[in-house]
Design an enzyme around this catalytic site. Structure first.
Site, PDB file in Angstrom:
ATOM      1  N   SER A 137       0.833  -1.202   0.000  1.00  0.00           N
ATOM      2  CA  SER A 137       0.000   0.000   0.000  1.00  0.00           C
ATOM      3  C   SER A 137       0.872   1.258   0.000  1.00  0.00           C
ATOM      4  O   SER A 137       1.680   1.441  -0.916  1.00  0.00           O
ATOM      5  CB  SER A 137      -0.961  -0.068   1.187  1.00  0.00           C
ATOM      6  OG  SER A 137      -1.992   0.881   1.060  1.00  0.00           O
ATOM      7  N   ASP A 225      -9.754  -5.445  -4.181  1.00  0.00           N
ATOM      8  CA  ASP A 225      -9.120  -4.386  -3.382  1.00  0.00           C
ATOM      9  C   ASP A 225     -10.003  -3.144  -3.450  1.00  0.00           C
ATOM     10  O   ASP A 225     -10.154  -2.529  -4.516  1.00  0.00           O
ATOM     11  CB  ASP A 225      -7.729  -4.081  -3.929  1.00  0.00           C
ATOM     12  CG  ASP A 225      -6.919  -3.171  -3.009  1.00  0.00           C
ATOM     13  OD1 ASP A 225      -7.519  -2.340  -2.305  1.00  0.00           O
ATOM     14  OD2 ASP A 225      -5.680  -3.307  -3.000  1.00  0.00           O
ATOM     15  N   HIS A 263      -7.558  -5.703   0.412  1.00  0.00           N
ATOM     16  CA  HIS A 263      -6.391  -4.826   0.334  1.00  0.00           C
ATOM     17  C   HIS A 263      -5.231  -5.306   1.219  1.00  0.00           C
ATOM     18  O   HIS A 263      -4.070  -5.078   0.897  1.00  0.00           O
ATOM     19  CB  HIS A 263      -6.809  -3.413   0.758  1.00  0.00           C
ATOM     20  CG  HIS A 263      -5.705  -2.399   0.703  1.00  0.00           C
ATOM     21  ND1 HIS A 263      -5.107  -2.003  -0.484  1.00  0.00           N
ATOM     22  CD2 HIS A 263      -5.088  -1.686   1.689  1.00  0.00           C
ATOM     23  CE1 HIS A 263      -4.169  -1.105  -0.217  1.00  0.00           C
ATOM     24  NE2 HIS A 263      -4.133  -0.895   1.088  1.00  0.00           N
TER      25      HIS A 263
END
Length: 277
Positions: A137, A225, A263
């Site tokens: 991320s 995601d 995610h």
């Protein structure tokens, strides 16, 4: 996570020690070092010096660069350390400046300084072992920033970069994350929200960085995601692939929606270490 003693990773993880590294004057960052599972029995009760010497045992070393919220003790990060440790990687998971028990204030340039200091520290102890930057991320932009700086300023290539749930750049990520959805319809969204990132010197330009890199690059993304959409990961892959002379060095792996990894939970997939290797 509340009530976690960052100095005692052994309460959450096997084969793991806590250490601190001064990355520049006045800045000290907290790091967890997990040794390969095959050395678990040997690691019992050992001190930091033993862990440092263990870095030269030829197992690859992952410098793990986590996402935006929380600390190195977040549950999905602990799962990453378990999964990749069991697969016989060393992992060095740091909390950047301003995170966890690390000192200082979070700044993009400072994150790069922290990562390169940890890279130098690991390189000095790891012999011929390969070293990977693994970003998740927000950490994907930090990983490409550090890899690019290493290459451009020192002529050194990190052995590989793995980007888990990446974005192209922070402006595009901010325009797509769910928290901004409500604001997108208002006039001035670009100026008030997106431009303010640039004014705060936040760019994380992975799409520009990958055009410069030449080390092996692996991009991992899930179809479900909802924080950083799959199309941003695909766009980054296509940018890298068109820029790389050796196309075989760039790989893109997607995980189907039915796995429910979202995610944060790619490291819960037992196939992950095989795919990376």
């Amino acid at each position: 996570p509340f009530f976690v003693d960052l100095q005692r990773p052994e309460l959450l993880l096997n084969n793991t020690i806590n250490l601190y590294l001064t990355t520049e004057p006045g800045i000290t960052v907290g790091i967890w070092h997990t040794v390969p599972g095959s050395r678990g029995a040997e690691a019992q009760g050992k001190d930091q010096r033993w862990y440092e010497e263990a870095l030269a045992d030829a197992h690859p070393v992952i410098i793990y660069l986590h996402g935006n919220g929380g600390t190195r003790a977040a549950s999905h990060r602990v799962q990453f350390l378990k999964t990749m440790g069991a697969a016989d990687f060393h992992i060095l998971a740091l909390d950047y400046r301003g995170y966890g028990d690390s000192s200082g204030y979070p700044l993009e340039s400072g994150f790069t300084t922290d990562v390169l200091a940890l890279y130098d520290w690991a390189k000095a102890r790891s012999g011929n072992s390969s070293i990977l930057f693994w970003g998740h991320s927000l950490g994907t932009g930090i990983a490409t920033n550090a890899a690019r700086k290493l290459q451009e300023e020192r002529g050194v290539q990190v052995d590989a970069v793995v980007l888990e749930s990446p974005y192209t750049n922070i402006r595009e990520a901010a325009a797509h994350i769910p928290v901004t959805k409500i604001y997108r319809q208002f006039p001035g969204f670009g100026y008030l929200i997106l431009d303010s990132l640039a004014l705060g010197n936040m760019f994380f330009p992975s799409d520009e960085n990958v055009k410069v890199l030449s080390c092996p690059l692996l991009i991992l993304h899930t179809e479900d995601d909802e924080v950083v959409p799959l199309h941003l990961g695909r766009k980054l892959f296509e940018t890298a692939r068109s820029a790389y002379k050796d196309k075989s060095k760039v790989k893109f792996i997607t995980f189907p929606k039915n796995l429910g990894l979202g995610h944060d939970y790619i490291s819960f997939n037992p196939e992950l270490p095989t795919l990376v290797k």
